[in-house]
Design a protein around this motif. Structure first.
Motif, PDB file in Angstrom:
ATOM      1  N   THR A  19       1.028  -1.173   0.135  1.00  0.00           N
ATOM      2  CA  THR A  19       0.057   0.033   0.081  1.00  0.00           C
ATOM      3  C   THR A  19       0.735   1.212   0.001  1.00  0.00           C
ATOM      4  OG1 THR A  19      -1.886   1.140   0.966  1.00  0.00           O
ATOM      5  CG2 THR A  19      -0.182   0.054   2.636  1.00  0.00           C
ATOM      6  N   SER A  20       0.224   2.487   0.165  1.00  0.00           N
ATOM      7  CA  SER A  20       0.896   3.483   0.150  1.00  0.00           C
ATOM      8  C   SER A  20       1.261   4.146   1.618  1.00  0.00           C
ATOM      9  CB  SER A  20       0.206   4.733  -0.596  1.00  0.00           C
ATOM     10  OG  SER A  20      -1.037   5.094   0.104  1.00  0.00           O
ATOM     11  N   VAL A  21       2.247   4.957   1.887  1.00  0.00           N
ATOM     12  CA  VAL A  21       2.316   5.517   3.027  1.00  0.00           C
ATOM     13  C   VAL A  21       1.236   6.175   3.484  1.00  0.00           C
ATOM     14  CG1 VAL A  21       3.491   7.300   4.545  1.00  0.00           C
ATOM     15  CG2 VAL A  21       4.938   5.771   3.002  1.00  0.00           C
ATOM     16  N   LYS A  22       0.444   6.998   2.534  1.00  0.00           N
ATOM     17  CA  LYS A  22      -0.739   7.637   3.013  1.00  0.00           C
ATOM     18  C   LYS A  22      -1.884   6.674   3.571  1.00  0.00           C
ATOM     19  CE  LYS A  22      -4.148  10.724   0.769  1.00  0.00           C
ATOM     20  NZ  LYS A  22      -4.309  11.060  -0.597  1.00  0.00           N
ATOM     21  N   GLU A  23      -2.178   5.552   2.929  1.00  0.00           N
ATOM     22  CA  GLU A  23      -3.134   4.561   3.341  1.00  0.00           C
ATOM     23  C   GLU A  23      -2.669   3.883   4.652  1.00  0.00           C
ATOM     24  OE1 GLU A  23      -4.058   1.257   1.105  1.00  0.00           O
ATOM     25  OE2 GLU A  23      -5.502   0.635   2.941  1.00  0.00           O
ATOM     26  N   ALA A  24      -1.307   3.581   4.667  1.00  0.00           N
ATOM     27  CA  ALA A  24      -0.765   2.826   5.782  1.00  0.00           C
ATOM     28  C   ALA A  24      -1.036   4.048   7.281  1.00  0.00           C
ATOM     29  CB  ALA A  24       0.687   2.585   5.605  1.00  0.00           C
ATOM     30  N   VAL A  25      -0.767   5.065   6.967  1.00  0.00           N
ATOM     31  CA  VAL A  25      -1.104   6.054   8.078  1.00  0.00           C
ATOM     32  C   VAL A  25      -2.285   6.311   8.559  1.00  0.00           C
ATOM     33  CG1 VAL A  25      -0.854   8.653   8.850  1.00  0.00           C
ATOM     34  CG2 VAL A  25       1.196   7.541   7.663  1.00  0.00           C
ATOM     35  N   CYS A  26      -3.298   6.047   7.743  1.00  0.00           N
ATOM     36  CA  CYS A  26      -4.696   6.172   7.772  1.00  0.00           C
ATOM     37  C   CYS A  26      -5.183   4.968   8.703  1.00  0.00           C
ATOM     38  CB  CYS A  26      -5.560   6.094   6.696  1.00  0.00           C
ATOM     39  SG  CYS A  26      -5.543   7.461   5.797  1.00  0.00           S
ATOM     40  N   LEU A  27      -4.392   3.722   8.538  1.00  0.00           N
ATOM     41  CA  LEU A  27      -4.831   2.455   8.885  1.00  0.00           C
ATOM     42  C   LEU A  27      -4.107   2.394  10.781  1.00  0.00           C
ATOM     43  CD1 LEU A  27      -4.054   0.119   5.955  1.00  0.00           C
ATOM     44  CD2 LEU A  27      -6.300   0.220   7.390  1.00  0.00           C
ATOM     45  N   LEU A  28      -3.183   3.066  10.511  1.00  0.00           N
ATOM     46  CA  LEU A  28      -2.565   3.402  12.087  1.00  0.00           C
ATOM     47  C   LEU A  28      -3.125   4.272  12.867  1.00  0.00           C
ATOM     48  CD1 LEU A  28       1.524   3.540  10.966  1.00  0.00           C
ATOM     49  CD2 LEU A  28       0.305   1.149  11.948  1.00  0.00           C
ATOM     50  N   MET A  29      -3.576   5.396  12.288  1.00  0.00           N
ATOM     51  CA  MET A  29      -4.390   6.522  12.854  1.00  0.00           C
ATOM     52  C   MET A  29      -5.785   5.825  13.424  1.00  0.00           C
ATOM     53  SD  MET A  29      -3.001   9.695  12.423  1.00  0.00           S
ATOM     54  CE  MET A  29      -4.396  10.628  12.319  1.00  0.00           C
ATOM     55  N   SER A  30      -6.429   5.003  12.812  1.00  0.00           N
ATOM     56  CA  SER A  30      -7.643   4.592  12.791  1.00  0.00           C
ATOM     57  C   SER A  30      -7.706   3.012  13.798  1.00  0.00           C
ATOM     58  CB  SER A  30      -8.586   4.140  11.792  1.00  0.00           C
ATOM     59  OG  SER A  30      -7.789   3.330  10.768  1.00  0.00           O
ATOM     60  N   GLU A  31      -6.153   2.725  14.281  1.00  0.00           N
ATOM     61  CA  GLU A  31      -5.800   1.415  15.121  1.00  0.00           C
ATOM     62  C   GLU A  31      -6.457   0.174  14.386  1.00  0.00           C
ATOM     63  OE1 GLU A  31      -7.625   2.480  18.765  1.00  0.00           O
ATOM     64  OE2 GLU A  31      -5.742   4.048  19.246  1.00  0.00           O
TER      65      GLU A  31
END
Ligand SMILES: [Zn+2]
Length: 196
Positions: A19-31
């Motif tokens: 995936t992209s960093v952008k989507e990965a960060v979203c997944l991390l932020m939403s736990e």
């Protein structure tokens, strides 16, 4: 930077996709995911800074996505493990082609089937090096004394992710690439279509 690729593992630490960093960060932020390998760089917003992940793990997903192996020339080459089925030697992608075992000019008369019925299929295609392919031309292997090491087949399973060895090393993904990943050593500089 936000489009840099991130390796996504399931909760059992098996790679399932990129995936992209952008989507990965979203997944991390939403736990929905946890970071597994992080870089020393950060993504910053006015209110917070998050270390850029290189590998993440999805917390509530333990299976592997099921999918049928797509029929493609590249996948025929991978099915045959990049080994020419006629001379038995392994080549780089650059020197490999796929060959129709029963050639176009003979298909209908030999099989009694139309071109759309099996001509370009898992069973009539094998990985062949450029030299063997041109030597064979439109002959049948029985006519020139060649034989196949095994019957061509439709594979039930292939790794979901194809990654170049160079990228896996650079991004710290190698420790996770033992299952469900096909690592390609790109000796040639030509990147064939379809390789991530
Ligand atoms: Zn060959």
């Amino acid at each position: 930077m936000l489009n840099t690729e991130v390796l996504v593992l399931n909760s059992g630490f098996i790679p399932i996709r990129l995936t992209s960093v952008k989507e990965a960060v979203c997944l991390l932020m939403s736990e929905k995911a946890i970071p597994v390998v992080e870089e020393d760089r950060y993504v910053r917003s006015p209110s917070l800074a998050i270390r850029i992940p290189s590998v993440i793990s999805i917390t509530n997903y333990s299976s592997l996505p099921r999918k049928r192996v797509a029929f493609s020339k590249l996948n025929v080459i991978y099915r045959d493990d990049m080994v020419c089925q006629y001379c038995g030697k392994r080549f780089t992608i650059r020197d490999l082609t796929v060959d129709h075992i029963i050639p176009r000019s003979r298909w209908e008369s030999l099989t009694g089937r139309s071109m759309r019925d099996g001509f370009s299929s898992w069973k009539n295609l094998v990985c062949a090096c450029r030299w063997c392919n041109s030597m064979k031309g439109n002959k049948l292997i029985s006519e020139i004394g060649w034989f196949l090491p095994r019957e061509p087949y439709e594979p039930e399973y292939m790794p979901h992710i194809v990654i170049t060895l160079e990228k896996a090393q650079k991004r710290g993904w190698l420790p996770f690439c033992s299952f469900n990943v096909k690592l390609i050593d790109m000796i040639s500089s030509n990147t064939p279509a379809g390789i991530i």
